[in-house]
Write a protein that holds these residues in place. Structure first.
Motif, short mmCIF file in Angstrom:
data_model
loop_
_atom_site.label_atom_id
_atom_site.label_comp_id
_atom_site.label_asym_id
_atom_site.label_seq_id
_atom_site.Cartn_x
_atom_site.Cartn_y
_atom_site.Cartn_z
N ILE A 118 -21.96 -9.84 70.37
CA ILE A 118 -20.92 -10.86 69.72
C ILE A 118 -19.75 -11.20 70.92
O ILE A 118 -19.20 -10.29 71.43
N ALA A 119 -19.71 -12.34 71.34
CA ALA A 119 -18.86 -12.82 72.34
C ALA A 119 -17.57 -13.12 71.88
O ALA A 119 -16.40 -12.79 72.75
N GLU A 120 -17.39 -13.77 70.60
CA GLU A 120 -16.17 -14.19 70.14
C GLU A 120 -16.03 -13.95 68.57
O GLU A 120 -16.97 -14.16 68.08
N THR A 121 -14.96 -13.52 68.15
CA THR A 121 -14.76 -13.46 66.59
C THR A 121 -13.56 -14.02 66.15
O THR A 121 -12.54 -13.81 67.00
N GLY A 122 -13.28 -14.57 64.96
CA GLY A 122 -12.23 -15.11 64.47
C GLY A 122 -12.30 -16.27 63.50
O GLY A 122 -13.59 -16.69 63.29
N THR A 123 -11.28 -16.91 63.18
CA THR A 123 -11.38 -18.15 62.20
C THR A 123 -11.50 -19.32 63.26
O THR A 123 -11.62 -19.24 64.33
N HIS A 124 -11.93 -20.54 62.68
CA HIS A 124 -11.88 -21.50 63.57
C HIS A 124 -10.84 -21.95 64.36
O HIS A 124 -10.95 -22.15 65.61
N ASP A 125 -9.40 -21.78 63.76
CA ASP A 125 -8.54 -22.08 64.71
C ASP A 125 -8.28 -21.10 65.73
O ASP A 125 -7.80 -21.41 66.88
N GLU A 126 -8.45 -19.95 65.26
CA GLU A 126 -8.28 -18.81 66.23
C GLU A 126 -9.23 -19.21 67.55
O GLU A 126 -8.92 -18.84 68.61
N LEU A 127 -10.59 -19.45 67.09
CA LEU A 127 -11.55 -19.35 68.34
C LEU A 127 -11.17 -20.75 69.20
O LEU A 127 -11.65 -20.63 70.30
N MET A 128 -10.59 -21.85 68.59
CA MET A 128 -10.23 -23.15 69.19
C MET A 128 -9.19 -22.69 70.24
O MET A 128 -9.14 -23.11 71.35
N ALA A 129 -8.20 -21.94 69.87
CA ALA A 129 -7.08 -21.52 70.53
C ALA A 129 -7.59 -20.52 71.48
O ALA A 129 -6.86 -20.50 72.48
N LEU A 130 -8.33 -19.81 71.56
CA LEU A 130 -9.02 -18.93 72.54
C LEU A 130 -9.52 -19.76 73.72
O LEU A 130 -9.74 -19.35 74.94
N SER A 131 -9.91 -20.93 73.53
CA SER A 131 -10.61 -21.86 74.58
C SER A 131 -11.70 -21.10 75.18
O SER A 131 -11.71 -21.28 76.61
N GLY A 132 -12.61 -20.63 74.46
CA GLY A 132 -13.84 -19.97 74.92
C GLY A 132 -14.98 -20.44 74.77
O GLY A 132 -15.12 -21.81 74.91
N LYS A 133 -15.99 -19.86 74.56
CA LYS A 133 -17.45 -20.48 74.41
C LYS A 133 -17.42 -21.36 73.26
O LYS A 133 -18.08 -22.52 73.03
N TYR A 134 -17.10 -20.98 72.17
CA TYR A 134 -17.03 -21.64 70.81
C TYR A 134 -16.47 -23.09 70.88
O TYR A 134 -16.96 -23.92 70.54
N LYS A 135 -15.06 -22.72 71.77
CA LYS A 135 -14.48 -24.35 71.79
C LYS A 135 -15.33 -25.21 72.51
O LYS A 135 -15.28 -26.40 72.52
N GLU A 136 -15.81 -24.65 73.57
CA GLU A 136 -16.88 -25.72 74.39
C GLU A 136 -17.74 -26.06 73.70
O GLU A 136 -18.13 -27.49 74.05
N ILE A 137 -18.60 -25.40 72.99
CA ILE A 137 -19.56 -25.88 72.20
C ILE A 137 -19.10 -26.99 71.20
O ILE A 137 -19.79 -28.01 70.93
N PHE A 138 -17.94 -26.75 70.45
CA PHE A 138 -17.36 -27.40 69.48
C PHE A 138 -17.07 -28.67 70.06
O PHE A 138 -17.28 -29.78 69.39
N ASP A 139 -16.27 -28.60 71.10
CA ASP A 139 -15.92 -30.00 71.90
C ASP A 139 -17.28 -30.88 72.32
O ASP A 139 -17.27 -32.27 72.20
N ILE A 140 -18.50 -30.29 72.49
CA ILE A 140 -19.38 -31.07 73.14
C ILE A 140 -19.94 -31.83 71.72
O ILE A 140 -20.57 -32.82 71.73
N GLN A 141 -20.22 -30.88 70.73
CA GLN A 141 -20.52 -31.48 69.49
C GLN A 141 -19.81 -32.60 68.95
O GLN A 141 -20.20 -33.64 68.34
#
Length: 610
Positions: A574-597
């Protein structure tokens, strides 16, 4: 050690007892009726060599015609009656029982496949065992495992016939018997050696058969018929079919070659054995040591003696083959489940959401040292809506299977309400979970039964209507002339209908809602839905998962916003955990995939494209 234990457990005597017990429980007369054929068949064989002697003795001794006709008539009638009894016992009673008995084993095998622990079913070794059990119950009852008992009865008959002919040949010369037996013992050893070789190569041939069956079955699979045509898969399918058939043909050539050498050796033995016996018999007749009638009797006895021995060799070979197939069947049927099947821990109340905890859970598939998940620690609170995201192959579905109890971790443990799920009875634990997987499973029955798995009298129609309405499929069902009584799988059922991919997913969602378990798992439940239907499901998500703990798996990160928490699996953890807003603010892998999509849906990109 386990292999040796298996060999000992499933030896010939053990298999014989097993088959007799199974037949006794299935149809008792099937155990005894075949033995009636033994004396009748031996008597017919005796009459076959005795009648010519009677005829020649009558001619030689000038027996009155009336007496001769009476003797011949009585013997002929007796032979006809005995032949009819033998045929009736075999065809009308015994073989009829065997055909149904075969179905009995087939049903038990099928039940074992659907009931065994999922890891056994999914593992490479498990698939090989399943394929070998299929081969043990091939459609031809004369060569599959149910032929074991008929071959055993025939072997007993041949042995009794052999000893009965020995009594005749002893009067001629005991040495002849010893020479004949020695030649057949050599032949038996050759046959058994070939059968043993075939058994030891069975796994390799089963793998090849499984590959060929897969290629052949895909050609008639309606789900990929469009792909075959659009992508011109015919060339590939033909080439693969030819490759696997060539492999199968090579194996058949190896088997045929060994059988040919066996037959050639048998022919040589036959020439030496029978030729020597006949020369000896002719010599005794020329020296007036036996009469013409006795010559014919002994001649027939030597021929019959050889036939009994040939049949003994043949039956031993067939019985050996059937014995290996019984072995394969029992090995599969007796595969022990590792998960608890006896009384387990008390289940949590199904009316309340559950808590799920994973403690240091790692998992790898049997026979592989590569971990799919590595030391996963996760707590899903009661009533929480958790989204699981990650790239393809990250282990999302594996995580769900571990929670479902379909797979067992190689280390760590999975807890539900503080209790290790291993402590629950396996099937009772499944009742706590309802899931919608990516693969759709439809049965050739009505829509109502596909959702409820109940008979019409047991269906809760009010609940069924509510679940189909929540799943947004009720309107489609009611549009059919037969409504909920409409059959699915049109290739099997009369007047059946075929739903679209999105409609099938909605049907699976209705099935999950009808089960009404405290833990609901949705694995890509909107993959086949159009955007409007997908949005409709998102708006209803809270209602769909009311008073339940929910796990939602998706590749589309935009669909996870309605969940309480999101975890992203990457590099087996489990690399990252949190709400959508928290993960976007983290600017990690989740945000990278979200931005691409999401980049293709942004106005600026759309305006530039225009």
């Amino acid at each position: 050690m386990e292999s040796e234990k298996r060999k000992h457990t499933y030896g010939f005597i053990s298999n014989l007892i097993f088959m007799i017990r199974e037949l006794w429980n299935f149809e008792k007369k099937g155990v005894f009726v075949p033995f009636i054929r033994i004396p009748s068949d031996i008597a017919v064989s005796f009459l076959g060599i005795w009648i010519p002697k009677i005829v020649l003795d009558a001619i030689e001794h000038s027996v009155p015609v009336y007496e001769f006709v009476m003797q011949l008539s009585l013997l002929t009638i007796a032979m006809m009656v005995l032949m009819y009894v033998s045929y009736y016992m075999e065809q009308s009673i015994f073989m009829g029982s065997v055909r149904i008995w075969n179905l009995h084993f087939y049903i038990k095998k099928s039940w074992k496949i659907v009931d065994m622990d999922y890891p056994h079913f999914a593992s490479p070794a498990g698939k090989t065992n399943i394929e070998r059990s299929h081969q043990a119950l091939s459609r031809n009852i004369n060569v599959n495992m149910v032929s074991f008992y008929p071959h055993f009865i025939e072997l007993m008959k041949n042995i009794f016939g052999f000893f009965s002919y020995c009594t005749i040949l002893i009067m001629l010369n005991p040495v002849i018997i010893l020479l004949l037996i020695l030649s057949y013992v050599i032949n038996v050893l050759l046959v058994l050696n070939i059968e043993k070789w075939q058994h030891h190569t069975k796994d390799e041939r089963a793998k090849m058969d499984r590959q060929l069956d897969y290629v052949v079955s895909r050609t008639s699979d309606s789900s990929i018929a469009k792909d075959i045509r659009m992508y011109n898969m015919k060339t590939w399918i033909n080439s693969m079919s030819e490759f696997f058939m060539e492999e199968q043909y090579n194996w058949q050539k190896k088997i045929a070659s060994k059988r040919f050498m066996q037959v050639l050796f048998e022919a040589l033995l036959l020439f030496v054995r029978n030729g020597g016996a006949y020369i000896f018999l002719i010599w005794k007749m020329l020296n007036n040591e036996i009469s013409i009638g006795e010559f014919v009797l002994y001649f027939g006895a030597i021929t019959g003696f050889g036939q009994w021995l040939e049949q003994i060799v043949s039956r031993i070979g067939r019985l050996s083959t059937a014995n290996y197939k019984v072995y394969d069947y029992r090995y599969f049927i007796d595969t022990m489940d590792k998960m608890r099947r006896d009384e387990g821990a008390s289940l949590p109340p199904v009316s309340e959401p559950v808590e799920v905890v994973l403690e240091n859970v790692s998992f790898s598939y049997e026979g592989s040292n590569e971990l799919i998940l590595d030391h996963i620690n996760l707590k899903i609170r009661k009533g929480e809506k958790l989204a699981v995201v990650g790239t393809n192959g990250a282990g999302k579905t594996t995580l769900v299977k571990l929670i479902c109890g379909l797979l067992e971790p190689v280390s760590g443990r999975v807890l539900m309400n503080g209790i290790d799920i291993k402590e629950f009875n396996r099937d009772e634990y499944y009742s706590l979970i309802t899931a919608v997987y990516q693969n759709v499973c439809l049965l050739p029955v009505s829509i109502a039964k596909n959702i409820t798995f109940c008979s019409d009298s047991d269906i809760d129609w009010k609940k069924l209507n509510k679940c189909t309405e929540l799943a947004d499929i009720k309107g489609k069902i009611e549009s059919f002339p037969n409504g909920f009584d409409t059959n699915l799988v049109p290739s099997v059922t009369d007047h059946g209908v075929e739903l679209s991919g999105g409609e099938n997913q909605k049907l699976m969602l209705a099935r999950a809602l009808y089960k009404d378990a405290p833990l609901i798992i949705l694995d890509e439940p909107t993959a086949a839905l159009d955007p409007i239907a997908e949005n409709h499901m998102y708006l209803k998500y809270d209602e769909l998962t009311e008073n339940k703990t929910a796990i939602f798996i998706s590749h589309r990160l935009s669909s996870t916003r309605f969940c309480d928490r999101i975890i992203l699996i990457n590099d087996k953890q489990i690399a990252e955990t949190g709400t959508h807003d928290e993960l976007m603010a983290l600017s990690g892998k989740y945000k990278e995939i979200f931005d691409i999509q999401s980049q293709y849906y942004k106005n600026s990109v759309g305006e530039e494209a225009i």
